[in-house]
Design a protein around this motif. Structure first.
Motif, short mmCIF file in Angstrom:
data_model
loop_
_atom_site.label_atom_id
_atom_site.label_comp_id
_atom_site.label_asym_id
_atom_site.label_seq_id
_atom_site.Cartn_x
_atom_site.Cartn_y
_atom_site.Cartn_z
N GLY A 29 1.20 -1.48 -0.24
CA GLY A 29 -0.22 -0.14 0.35
C GLY A 29 1.22 1.40 -0.11
O GLY A 29 0.32 2.33 -1.23
N PRO A 30 1.55 2.04 0.92
CA PRO A 30 2.57 2.64 1.00
C PRO A 30 3.68 2.85 -0.26
O PRO A 30 4.38 3.80 -0.18
CB PRO A 30 3.22 2.84 2.43
CG PRO A 30 2.46 1.58 3.33
CD PRO A 30 1.92 0.94 1.66
N ASP A 31 3.75 1.32 -1.19
CA ASP A 31 4.80 1.84 -2.25
C ASP A 31 4.92 3.14 -2.87
O ASP A 31 3.50 3.17 -3.11
CB ASP A 31 4.99 0.43 -2.43
CG ASP A 31 6.09 0.14 -3.24
OD1 ASP A 31 6.88 0.86 -3.97
OD2 ASP A 31 7.66 -0.24 -2.96
N ASP A 32 5.24 3.68 -3.15
CA ASP A 32 5.54 4.30 -3.97
C ASP A 32 4.91 3.67 -5.61
O ASP A 32 4.64 4.38 -6.56
CB ASP A 32 6.84 5.21 -4.50
CG ASP A 32 7.35 6.50 -3.99
OD1 ASP A 32 6.08 6.64 -2.32
OD2 ASP A 32 8.38 6.99 -3.09
N GLU A 65 1.33 3.81 -4.73
CA GLU A 65 1.01 4.98 -4.53
C GLU A 65 0.96 5.95 -5.36
O GLU A 65 -0.52 6.70 -5.63
CB GLU A 65 1.68 5.39 -3.24
CG GLU A 65 0.73 6.89 -2.42
CD GLU A 65 -0.47 6.03 -1.76
OE1 GLU A 65 -1.39 6.97 -1.21
OE2 GLU A 65 -0.31 5.17 -1.76
N LYS A 66 2.05 6.10 -6.37
CA LYS A 66 2.11 7.49 -7.27
C LYS A 66 1.26 7.09 -8.26
O LYS A 66 0.25 8.54 -8.67
CB LYS A 66 2.94 7.70 -7.87
CG LYS A 66 3.18 6.73 -8.89
CD LYS A 66 5.16 7.19 -8.99
CE LYS A 66 5.56 5.93 -9.89
NZ LYS A 66 7.15 6.12 -10.19
N ARG A 121 -2.78 2.25 -7.79
CA ARG A 121 -3.71 2.04 -6.16
C ARG A 121 -4.81 1.49 -6.04
O ARG A 121 -4.84 0.64 -4.93
CB ARG A 121 -3.49 3.69 -6.11
CG ARG A 121 -3.64 3.97 -4.22
CD ARG A 121 -3.48 5.12 -3.52
NE ARG A 121 -4.59 6.39 -4.38
CZ ARG A 121 -4.08 7.00 -5.14
NH1 ARG A 121 -3.54 7.59 -5.59
NH2 ARG A 121 -5.38 8.02 -5.41
N GLU A 122 -5.65 2.06 -7.23
CA GLU A 122 -7.56 1.69 -6.54
C GLU A 122 -7.42 -0.10 -7.02
O GLU A 122 -7.79 -0.65 -6.81
CB GLU A 122 -8.28 2.72 -7.22
CG GLU A 122 -8.90 3.90 -7.32
CD GLU A 122 -8.88 3.88 -5.56
OE1 GLU A 122 -10.11 3.33 -4.37
OE2 GLU A 122 -8.01 4.83 -4.97
N ARG A 147 -6.25 -1.51 -3.84
CA ARG A 147 -7.06 -1.93 -2.72
C ARG A 147 -8.02 -2.51 -2.96
O ARG A 147 -8.60 -3.83 -2.11
CB ARG A 147 -7.40 0.11 -3.03
CG ARG A 147 -6.24 0.73 -1.95
CD ARG A 147 -6.78 2.31 -1.62
NE ARG A 147 -6.13 3.04 -1.59
CZ ARG A 147 -5.83 4.05 -1.08
NH1 ARG A 147 -6.92 4.08 -1.36
NH2 ARG A 147 -4.73 5.04 -1.22
#
Length: 319
Positions: A204-207, A210-211, A216-217, A220
């Protein structure tokens, strides 16, 4: 064997790599299938990374299964194979997420890999980066686990209809064996899902994920799917435990019924046996033995001694 998937291709192809091999720029996925040490060494040199050995892949500690090294993310998950069998198996599979291609290391052939090959053949432009290959592969893994879990739940439901049948022909030994195997299969499904949920939370926090909003969606969404399937697996486990308890309870009831029959038979035959024993002693002073009505009277007494307890038991509602 090393399989390479290049951007825009319809499928991954086996490739022979030799010492000094350089990584082509358009490779999105490097799939190492039962690699030899020489093949691992060549890929390590091309990527500048150290790949985990089979022994390291078998480690169970979370710190050994999820870690970052030299800018790459190493993820080891237990993937299911032979999912169509009554008792699926798990095998560790390594995913290495780099700034370039995705690297997978496996020693079995889980079905999601062939599912991904089929999907890439239909949609060559589906994946544009190694990160998208990873997410698409994880989607295939989740779909496969969902199918296996649904099949196992249907199997448990079928066993339930036999456990609670009204007929007396239920073979509880076979049903308990089926429920036990279903419980083991469900536990392995839940183990695989739990590992995937940890992976999605770790990324989850990986760039890299995340970017990009779409990536990212997608990540999730996979995490939510894994969590919902874990809840489903826990519900199936609860159903299996209930049916095991019910089957054991019915076995106890059946055994109690059998013991009750023997107990009633013993009580019914004990008084006639006592009467027969008394008149079988042949003492000289037993006037009934010399009377013509002695034998019929003894028979009638034995019959009455057997019937009266049965009537009393039935009146009490014990039969």
């Amino acid at each position: 064997m090393i399989r390479l998937y290049r951007a825009g291709e319809t499928h991954a192809e086996a490739s022979d790599v030799l010492p000094g091999w350089t990584l082509p720029a358009d490779v999105l996925w490097i799939d190492l299938v039962r690699p030899t040490r020489e093949e691992e060494t060549v890929v390590e040199a091309a990527l500048g990374l150290g790949l985990p050995t089979p022994e390291e892949m078998a480690e169970l500690e979370a710190s050994s299964r999820l870690y970052r090294q030299n800018g790459a993310v190493f993820l080891i998950a237990d993937l299911m194979h032979h999912g169509d069998e009554d008792l699926p198996a798990l095998a560790p599979t390594t995913f290495v997420i780099t700034d370039g291609p995705l690297v997978t290391i496996r020693y079995v052939d889980p079905k999601p890999f062939s599912m991904l090959d089929d999907r890439l053949e239909r949609e060559p432009a589906l994946c544009r980066s190694g990160h998208e290959v990873f997410l698409t592969l994880m989607e295939a893994v989740i779909d496969r686990l969902s199918d296996v879990l649904s099949g196992n739940a249907a199997h448990v439901e079928a066993v339930s209809s036999h456990v609670f049948t009204q007929t007396k022909t239920v073979g509880f030994d076979r049903l308990i064996t089926k429920l036990g195997r279903a419980h083991m299969a469900n536990a392995r499904i839940e183990q695989s899902l739990s590992g995937l949920a940890r992976i999605f939370a770790f990324l989850g926090p990986d760039d890299r994920f995340e970017k990009d909003v779409e990536i990212r969606e997608h990540l999730r969404s996979l995490g939510r799917d894994a969590s919902s399937l874990i809840v489903h697996a826990q519900a199936v486990a609860a159903s299996i435990n209930f049916q095991l308890s019910a089957a054991l309870g019915l076995i106890n009831i059946e055994q109690s019924s059998i013991i009750k029959i023997f107990s009633v038979a013993s009580v019914c035959f004990l008084p006639p046996t006592l009467i027969a024993s008394i008149y079988g002693m042949n003492f000289e002073r037993m006037p009934e033995l010399s009377e013509p009505w002695g034998y019929p009277a003894a028979i009638a007494a034995m019959v009455a001694a057997a019937v009266l307890p049965l009537l009393w038991f039935r009146g009490k509602g014990w039969l």
